[in-house]
Scaffold this active site. Structure first.
Site, PDB file in Angstrom:
ATOM      1  N   LYS A  44       0.819  -1.223   0.000  1.00 23.83           N
ATOM      2  CA  LYS A  44       0.000   0.000   0.000  1.00 23.83           C
ATOM      3  C   LYS A  44       0.849   1.267   0.000  1.00 23.83           C
ATOM      4  CE  LYS A  44      -4.374  -1.848   1.487  1.00 23.83           C
ATOM      5  NZ  LYS A  44      -5.350  -2.063   2.546  1.00 23.83           N
TER       6      LYS A  44
ATOM      7  N   ARG B 161      -3.107 -10.107   5.311  1.00 25.15           N
ATOM      8  CA  ARG B 161      -3.663 -10.159   3.948  1.00 25.15           C
ATOM      9  C   ARG B 161      -2.570  -9.660   3.007  1.00 25.15           C
ATOM     10  NH1 ARG B 161      -6.081  -6.808   0.307  1.00 25.15           N
ATOM     11  NH2 ARG B 161      -7.706  -7.732  -0.973  1.00 25.15           N
TER      12      ARG B 161
END
Ligand code: HH2
Length: 272
Positions: A218, A253
């Site tokens: 991210k 995740r």
């Protein structure tokens, strides 16, 4: 512990949730797995690399993403889901639409991952009816297009914690068998908010439910490392995720399953 697909995971060891994005426009791997054959191949590869759960999504929820119509999301998701369900690992479905969730649960998906934090009551009813756990994730408004305009908090940890607590209680009260909590890194949050949530993750763990974190590739990792290309952010992702495990996270995740599996092997050997 976490019950999925009739199996009980003790969570003494953190679980790896491998990401499979069946989208043309996901921020780090858009377009790679639109072809169902390629998607299935990647799913098999992630299982071989050590994924404990696979998370299938067919709509990007990156900041500013356009919504995908229900029929298009089903068309991308359902054929791959059917094949992936035969691989022998629990399968999670990453959707914010009840129409898509219902089809997936009917087919046998084991976990509902709704990034809006079960904003739509129908999602709660579905998880309860099909008897599957649900991920309750925080985002400030249930809309990826608008969420970054709401990245304003007095105390981000307290606000996220209050939201997760309330949504978890609502879900459990409505008969959802179990919830997994997720602070929602990057969803309506700036670098400072993401860092505060990671540093104080133990406060969310203290709510008493398994905690999932998703920092894989991210923007926060890009901002901290200076790595522009999301696909090259693996080292920073592993570092952030190990810190999250130290703070009590139990499900990671991730896109890069192999790198995380290797890191966790070393971690587990050291911690015994
Ligand atoms: N992040 C993304 C999607 N789904 N689900 C949970 N529970 N937690 C997360 O942090 C999370 C999530 C975004 O990442 P990705 O799927 O790689 O990208 P995109 O939304 O562009 O498909």
């Amino acid at each position: 512990m976490l019950r999925l697909d009739g199996k009980v995971f003790s969570l003494e060891r953190p679980l790896l949730m491998g990401i499979l994005n069946l989208t043309p426009d996901s921020f780090s791997d858009g377009g790679l797995y639109l072809d169902p054959e390629k998607a299935l191949e990647r799913a098999r590869e992630m299982v071989a690399e050590g994924a404990d759960i696979l998370d299938l999504g067919a709509e990007s929820t990156r900041p500013g993403a356009d919504p995908v119509p229900v029929e298009e999301e089903k068309r991308r998701l359902l054929p791959v889901l059917e094949a992936v369900l035969s691989l022998g690992v629990p399968v999670s479905v990453d959707t914010r639409k009840p129409e898509v969730a219902e089809e997936a649960l009917k087919m046998g998906a084991h976990l509902l991952n709704d990034v809006t934090g079960l904003w739509d009551e129908r999602m709660v009813a579905l998880a309860a009816r099909y008897g599957v756990p649900a991920v309750v994730m925080h985002m400030p408004v249930p809309d990826p297009k608008a969420m970054m305009a709401h990245a304003r908090y007095q105390d981000v940890v307290a606000e996220v914690k209050a939201f997760l607590k309330a949504q978890a209680e609502k879900a459990l009260g409505a008969g959802v068998p179990q919830v997994v909590l997720d602070p929602g890194f990057g969803f309506g949050k700036l670098l400072e908010h993401n860092l505060a949530l990671l540093r104080r993750l133990d406060e969310i763990v203290a709510l008493g439910h398994p905690v999932l974190v998703g920092l894989s590739r991210k923007r926060t990792i890009g901002e901290l490392t200076g790595v522009e290309d999301p696909a090259q952010r693996v080292h920073g992702s592993v570092a952030a995720h190990l810190f999250a495990v130290l703070k009590g996270a139990r499900i990671l995740r991730v896109h890069d399953v192999r790198a995380h599996r290797e890191a966790l092997r070393v971690w587990e050997a050291l911690w015994g």
